[in-house]
Motif scaffolding. Structure first.
Motif, PDB file in Angstrom:
ATOM      1  N   GLN A 162     -28.600-103.721  26.616  1.00 39.28           N
ATOM      2  CA  GLN A 162     -28.654-105.260  26.838  1.00 39.28           C
ATOM      3  C   GLN A 162     -29.837-105.677  26.024  1.00 39.28           C
ATOM      4  O   GLN A 162     -30.991-104.982  26.062  1.00 39.28           O
ATOM      5  N   THR A 163     -29.926-106.897  25.717  1.00 38.45           N
ATOM      6  CA  THR A 163     -30.875-107.402  25.195  1.00 38.45           C
ATOM      7  C   THR A 163     -32.066-107.748  26.105  1.00 38.45           C
ATOM      8  O   THR A 163     -31.926-107.925  27.490  1.00 38.45           O
ATOM      9  N   PRO A 193     -29.770-103.005  21.404  1.00 31.01           N
ATOM     10  CA  PRO A 193     -28.754-103.801  21.909  1.00 31.01           C
ATOM     11  C   PRO A 193     -27.340-103.202  21.444  1.00 31.01           C
ATOM     12  O   PRO A 193     -27.199-103.174  20.428  1.00 31.01           O
ATOM     13  N   GLY A 194     -26.420-102.513  22.297  1.00 30.44           N
ATOM     14  CA  GLY A 194     -25.379-101.799  21.895  1.00 30.44           C
ATOM     15  C   GLY A 194     -25.341-100.500  21.752  1.00 30.44           C
ATOM     16  O   GLY A 194     -24.240 -99.916  21.812  1.00 30.44           O
TER      17      GLY A 194
END
Length: 369
Positions: free
Chosen positions: A320-321, A353-354
């Motif tokens: 996540q961010t 992120p990702g």
């Protein structure tokens, strides 16, 4: 300083042998320094006589032997490891039609340790540099380093020795070229117009190299002469293993291999020192397994591997961010180092992120088959 330590050792040994305050029982005699360096004039290397009648050659030989005898713990380890590794080396050299004395080069190079490395990047039993190892057929990459594999590296060394002997015409020069490189030795031969090892002026390490090999030969062939009295049970036993061909279509944890073999990760790594890290690369591998591995390894491997894949797929975390490795490790209460192992992460590359990470909480383990 080295000679001082040698003298000190022999003085203390003499006290142990003659003074009941120090000695706990009768011990075989340890020869004096002078007795230890009284060398047989017939000393040879690969059938080539060593010219001990030449005073300068005798001095170089005596100095190197004294240094080897001073490092007695190393010499004992040479002897104890010899029955574990030398029979395999002897067999490969014999099959290649090469002199048996070449086996002592492995002792001088690595003391028969698969993982030992040098500041220049040489690794393994024969201390191959990466480029030289690849040149003689060894795989050297991020996942496999066959310089650490006894059989593969010895076959590569045999091919190299054969070429060196064909080029230089003597085993003493071939051994020296193995140490300093054939181009460097060839340059010195041309510059000095001398092709006799014992008459060449070479870098100091290379001048000593053959005498270190000869010292190993003397100690291993005549241990009692130098005060080493080992019983059969003192030697490390030969490696006992069976081999299996395993094909994997994806990178797989070596822990899966260990569980399928009914052993542990360390045993698999010890028997296959060429495998780097915690994973087995996709492809076909010939693996050494403990000799007592129960039948049915391949079927167990498929079972354990399927469970491992399922567990990994169920434990994917999407970055996540604001996440970083430290916060993710803290969030799941796992060591940061475990995240690096599970995901083959390079600490120098950023997370985004990702990105998908495998997280295996400590309380969950791969199920036994």
């Amino acid at each position: 300083m080295a000679l001082y330590r040698i003298v000190l050792f022999y003085v203390l040994t003499s006290l142990l042998l003659i003074n009941p305050v120090f000695a706990s029982g009768p011990e075989p005699p340890v020869p004096t320094l002078v007795e230890s360096i009284r060398l047989d004039a017939k000393l040879s290397f690969c059938g080539e006589p060593v010219p001990l009648a030449d005073g300068e050659v005798r001095e170089r030989m005596e100095k190197e032997l004294l240094l080897s005898l001073w490092d007695r713990d190393q010499a004992i380890l040479w002897l104890k490891r010899s029955r574990r590794y030398l029979p395999s080396i002897e067999k490969i050299l014999s099959e290649a039609g090469l002199p048996d004395d070449l086996k002592y080069i492995a002792l001088a190079e690595s003391a028969l340790r698969p993982h030992v490395g040098s500041p220049k990047g040489a690794v393994g039993f024969w201390q191959f540099l990466p480029a030289t190892g690849r040149r003689y057929g060894l795989t050297v990459d991020d996942q496999v380093d066959e310089r650490r594999n006894l059989s593969a590296s010895t076959r590569a060394a045999a091919r190299y020795f054969t070429e060196l002997h064909e080029k230089f015409g003597s085993w003493s020069l071939a051994a020296t070229a193995f140490n300093m490189g054939e181009e460097g030795l060839q340059a010195e031969i041309l510059a000095q117009q001398v092709d006799d090892f014992y008459r060449l002026y070479l870098p100091l390490e290379s001048q000593r190299y053959l005498f270190r090999i000869l010292s190993a030969k003397l100690i291993l062939t005549q241990p009692e002469k130098f005060g080493f009295y080992l019983r059969d049970e003192d030697y490390y036993p030969p490696l006992r293993f069976t081999t299996v061909q395993l094909t994997t279509f994806e990178e797989t944890s070596l822990t899966v291999v260990a569980k399928a073999a009914k052993t542990d990760f360390k045993r698999i790594k010890d028997l296959n020192p060429e495998l780097r890290g915690h994973y087995l690369a996709a492809g076909t591998h010939t693996l050494a397994l403990p000799a007592d591995t129960p039948p049915g390894f391949l079927a167990r491997f498929e079972n354990v591997h399927q469970q491992w894949r399922q567990q990994r797929n169920e434990r994917i975390y999407v970055v996540q961010t604001g996440d970083n490795l430290s916060t993710i490790a803290e969030k799941f209460n796992v060591p940061l180092a475990a995240l690096l192992i599970w995901n083959r992460i390079d600490m120098n590359k950023p997370l985004y992120p990702g990105d998908r990470l495998v997280i295996l909480p400590a309380e969950e383990k791969t199920a036994e088959p």
